[in-house]
Design a protein around this motif. Structure first.
Motif, short mmCIF file in Angstrom:
data_model
loop_
_atom_site.label_atom_id
_atom_site.label_comp_id
_atom_site.label_asym_id
_atom_site.label_seq_id
_atom_site.Cartn_x
_atom_site.Cartn_y
_atom_site.Cartn_z
N TRP A 176 10.15 -1.48 1.92
CA TRP A 176 9.55 -0.58 2.89
C TRP A 176 8.03 -0.69 2.81
O TRP A 176 7.46 -0.67 1.71
CB TRP A 176 9.96 0.87 2.63
CG TRP A 176 11.36 1.18 3.06
CD1 TRP A 176 12.50 1.00 2.35
CD2 TRP A 176 11.76 1.73 4.32
NE1 TRP A 176 13.59 1.40 3.07
CE2 TRP A 176 13.17 1.86 4.28
CE3 TRP A 176 11.07 2.14 5.46
CZ2 TRP A 176 13.89 2.37 5.35
CZ3 TRP A 176 11.79 2.65 6.53
CH2 TRP A 176 13.18 2.76 6.47
N GLU A 212 4.55 11.09 8.24
CA GLU A 212 4.06 9.88 7.56
C GLU A 212 3.40 10.27 6.24
O GLU A 212 3.62 9.63 5.21
CB GLU A 212 3.05 9.15 8.44
CG GLU A 212 3.66 8.36 9.58
CD GLU A 212 2.60 7.65 10.41
OE1 GLU A 212 2.98 6.89 11.32
OE2 GLU A 212 1.39 7.84 10.13
N LYS A 257 11.71 6.13 10.51
CA LYS A 257 11.65 4.70 10.82
C LYS A 257 11.41 4.47 12.32
O LYS A 257 10.68 3.55 12.72
CB LYS A 257 12.96 4.03 10.40
CG LYS A 257 13.01 2.54 10.74
CD LYS A 257 14.45 2.14 11.01
CE LYS A 257 14.45 0.76 11.64
NZ LYS A 257 15.38 0.62 12.73
N SER A 258 11.97 5.33 13.17
CA SER A 258 11.88 5.13 14.62
C SER A 258 10.56 5.61 15.21
O SER A 258 10.05 5.00 16.15
CB SER A 258 13.04 5.84 15.32
OG SER A 258 14.29 5.33 14.87
N SER A 316 18.13 -2.44 10.94
CA SER A 316 16.73 -2.44 10.52
C SER A 316 15.85 -3.08 11.58
O SER A 316 14.80 -2.55 11.95
CB SER A 316 16.58 -3.16 9.18
OG SER A 316 17.29 -2.46 8.16
N VAL A 317 16.24 -4.26 12.07
CA VAL A 317 15.63 -4.82 13.27
C VAL A 317 16.48 -4.33 14.43
O VAL A 317 17.67 -4.63 14.52
CB VAL A 317 15.60 -6.37 13.23
CG1 VAL A 317 15.03 -6.91 14.53
CG2 VAL A 317 14.78 -6.85 12.05
N GLU A 318 15.89 -3.54 15.31
CA GLU A 318 16.65 -2.86 16.34
C GLU A 318 17.46 -3.86 17.17
O GLU A 318 17.03 -4.98 17.43
CB GLU A 318 15.70 -2.08 17.27
CG GLU A 318 14.88 -1.01 16.57
CD GLU A 318 15.71 0.19 16.16
OE1 GLU A 318 16.92 0.24 16.54
OE2 GLU A 318 15.18 1.08 15.49
N ARG A 333 12.22 -4.03 5.61
CA ARG A 333 12.49 -5.47 5.71
C ARG A 333 13.50 -5.84 4.63
O ARG A 333 13.28 -5.59 3.45
CB ARG A 333 11.21 -6.29 5.50
CG ARG A 333 11.42 -7.80 5.62
CD ARG A 333 10.08 -8.53 5.58
NE ARG A 333 9.46 -8.47 4.26
CZ ARG A 333 9.62 -9.40 3.31
NH1 ARG A 333 10.38 -10.47 3.54
NH2 ARG A 333 9.01 -9.28 2.14
N ARG A 344 5.06 4.79 11.51
CA ARG A 344 4.69 3.41 11.21
C ARG A 344 5.31 2.89 9.92
O ARG A 344 4.93 1.84 9.42
CB ARG A 344 3.16 3.30 11.15
CG ARG A 344 2.48 3.55 12.49
CD ARG A 344 0.98 3.68 12.33
NE ARG A 344 0.63 4.86 11.56
CZ ARG A 344 -0.59 5.10 11.07
NH1 ARG A 344 -1.55 4.22 11.26
NH2 ARG A 344 -0.84 6.21 10.39
N TRP A 345 6.26 3.61 9.35
CA TRP A 345 7.03 3.07 8.21
C TRP A 345 7.98 1.99 8.73
O TRP A 345 8.63 2.18 9.77
CB TRP A 345 7.84 4.17 7.55
CG TRP A 345 7.07 5.04 6.60
CD1 TRP A 345 6.35 6.14 6.92
CD2 TRP A 345 6.95 4.86 5.19
NE1 TRP A 345 5.78 6.67 5.78
CE2 TRP A 345 6.13 5.91 4.70
CE3 TRP A 345 7.45 3.92 4.28
CZ2 TRP A 345 5.81 6.05 3.35
CZ3 TRP A 345 7.13 4.06 2.94
CH2 TRP A 345 6.32 5.10 2.49
N SER A 346 8.08 0.86 8.02
CA SER A 346 8.94 -0.23 8.50
C SER A 346 9.69 -0.87 7.32
O SER A 346 9.12 -1.11 6.26
CB SER A 346 8.12 -1.29 9.22
OG SER A 346 7.16 -1.86 8.35
#
Length: 478
Positions: free
Chosen positions: A427, A101, A410-411, A385-387, A418, A414-416
């Motif tokens: 991101w 991270e 990503k998995s 992106s949305v599992e 959209r 806490r990086w996410s």
């Protein structure tokens, strides 16, 4: 005045120059005294500005090291909390996830690729813990960060199993190099550092070479005007042999009718062998290089001079784009068109995207879509992106390429991401910063212009029409 006699001419002298030597009005002190500010003041300002940048580099390194220490404590705390909570173990431990991270945070914050960010973090730690004299010289501004990098890069190579022996060798190495860094250019310091490292290293060059062979690699670098470079790092004898064989082959092609220079022939020989040749054991037989070339349809038809686009490189001239699209079997031809006909969404019907959608996304993304990453989409994973298990759809606006490393980021961190609905991806980092990644190619069909609005129908009051008959001779209104 003979060659052995010292010259008595001084630039600061007010006397007339000897016969045969033209006067230099620029160095005339009477003229220099009129300069405001004085030349020494100007040069002092340049030097001070340079030292200020050096001090800023030291300050940045100290800040990165301080953050690294804090995040290391955070990682240990997360690990302890996870151990108390129990549950399944993740592929990345809490310490590893926190470290990655931080690496991604520094890279995105400073707009650096992953490897460069990792190097910067390690350099900051090295200055703080291993090379105090280099750190102090940088903090005082007397050496630049590039000089400090040269010292660090060579010091990193002083690695042995005995930490105390390595520390003693680095101390001797640094003691010799830091004074040199204050007076030498970066290139001369690098040459000097290699020699000093060789003398101070506690391990033999044979043992070091056996370890260094594992670091062999090839690097591609894009240049301007449709050009690029390819760098090979490997065994010295093999690289040198490849270089001489390339030159020898190029020499055999020279002749009265050959218009190419030797350097041009050598470049052509090497690229021809790499693209179409095979290794001695037959590896590569039947394999040809494949390149994605996006060509605007009007350019292909010769009705426009808009550049084509070579995936992994950038714009190429229209003639080259047309030539590549004309039928070369080792190239994938993609023609941009207002209507692609590609199905861009499979909804929840299927997890695996169809081949046409995969190709469409490969052209759109071109690389991994994490901020700063340049890993080719061909060598990346196509990720929801949305599992899928969380309700994500197999849709162009929910699919994006991620290299294996950033797929794990990503998995497991806490990086996410959209999707913003137009090919852009936002991101959000663990620290709360947002970074928007633009698509490499705008694959949306152009918006069709709206038809001009029809003029409004005039309002007619049928109860107040003028009683004007169509036939002037007819007096009846109906």
């Amino acid at each position: 005045m003979t060659a052995e006699e010292p010259s008595t001419i001084r630039s600061e002298s007010t006397a007339e120059p000897p016969p045969g030597i033209p006067p230099d009005s620029y160095l005339n002190p009477r003229h220099l005294s009129l300069v405001e500010p004085s030349l020494p003041e100007v040069y002092d300002a340049i030097r001070e500005a340079d030292r200020e940048m050096n001090r800023a580099a030291a300050k940045r390194a100290a800040a990165i090291y301080a953050a690294q220490r804090v995040l290391a404590d955070v990682g240990r705390a997360r690990a302890e909390a996870a151990e108390r909570a129990g549950g399944p173990r993740m592929p990345w431990s809490p310490e590893e996830a926190t470290k990655e991270e931080f690496t991604c945070e520094v890279g995105a914050l400073l707009r650096l690729p992953r490897r460069t960010a990792e190097t910067l973090i390690e350099a900051s730690r090295t200055l703080a813990e291993d090379l105090p004299a280099t750190r102090d010289a940088l903090a005082s501004g007397v050496i630049s960060y590039r000089h400090a990098q040269v010292i660090m890069e060579q010091a990193w190579g002083i690695r042995v199993d005995d930490p105390e022996a390595a520390a003693r060798a680095r101390a001797v190495f640094e003691e010799v190099l830091v004074p040199d860094a204050e007076v030498l250019t970066v290139a001369k310091l690098a040459d000097r550092a290699r020699r000093v490292r060789e003398r101070t290293h506690p391990e033999t060059i044979t043992a070091r070479h056996q370890k260094s062979v594992e670091d062999r690699h090839v690097v591609f670098q894009a240049l301007n005007d449709g050009m690029a470079s390819l760098y090979l790092t490997g065994d010295a004898e093999k690289v040198q042999a490849a270089y001489h064989r390339t030159l020898d082959t190029a020499l055999t092609l020279q002749g009265p009718e050959e218009t190419r220079t030797l350097t041009q022939l050598a470049a052509d020989v090497l690229t021809d062998v790499l693209i179409g040749g095979v290794t001695p054991d037959g590896l590569g037989a039947g394999v040809a290089a494949q390149v994605n070339v996006t060509v605007p349809v009007l350019t292909l038809l010769g009705k426009s001079e808009e550049p084509g686009y070579l995936a992994g490189y950038g714009p190429i001239d229209p003639d080259t784009a047309r030539r590549l699209a004309a039928g070369a079997p080792s190239f994938t031809r993609l023609l941009t068109h207002p209507e692609t006909g590609v199905v861009l969404s499979m909804g929840r019907d299927t997890y695996e995207p169809p081949a046409a959608l995969k190709k469409w996304l490969e052209v759109r993304d071109e690389t991994c879509t994490f901020p700063g990453c340049r890993r080719s989409a061909k060598r990346s994973d196509l990720d929801h992106s949305v599992e899928w298990q969380h309700g994500g759809e197999t849709d162009a606006m929910n699919l994006a390429h991620l290299c294996p490393y950033h797929h794990a980021v990503k998995s497991y961190t806490r990086w996410s991401p959209r999707h913003l609905g137009d090919g852009r991806i936002e991101w959000t980092s663990p620290a709360g910063y947002s970074y928007i990644v633009e698509p490499s190619a705008d694959m949306r069909p152009p918006r069709k212009p709206k038809p001009a609005p029809k003029p409004p129908v005039p309002f007619v009051d049928v109860w107040n029409l003028d009683p004007t008959p169509d036939d002037p001779d007819d007096s009846t209104p109906f």
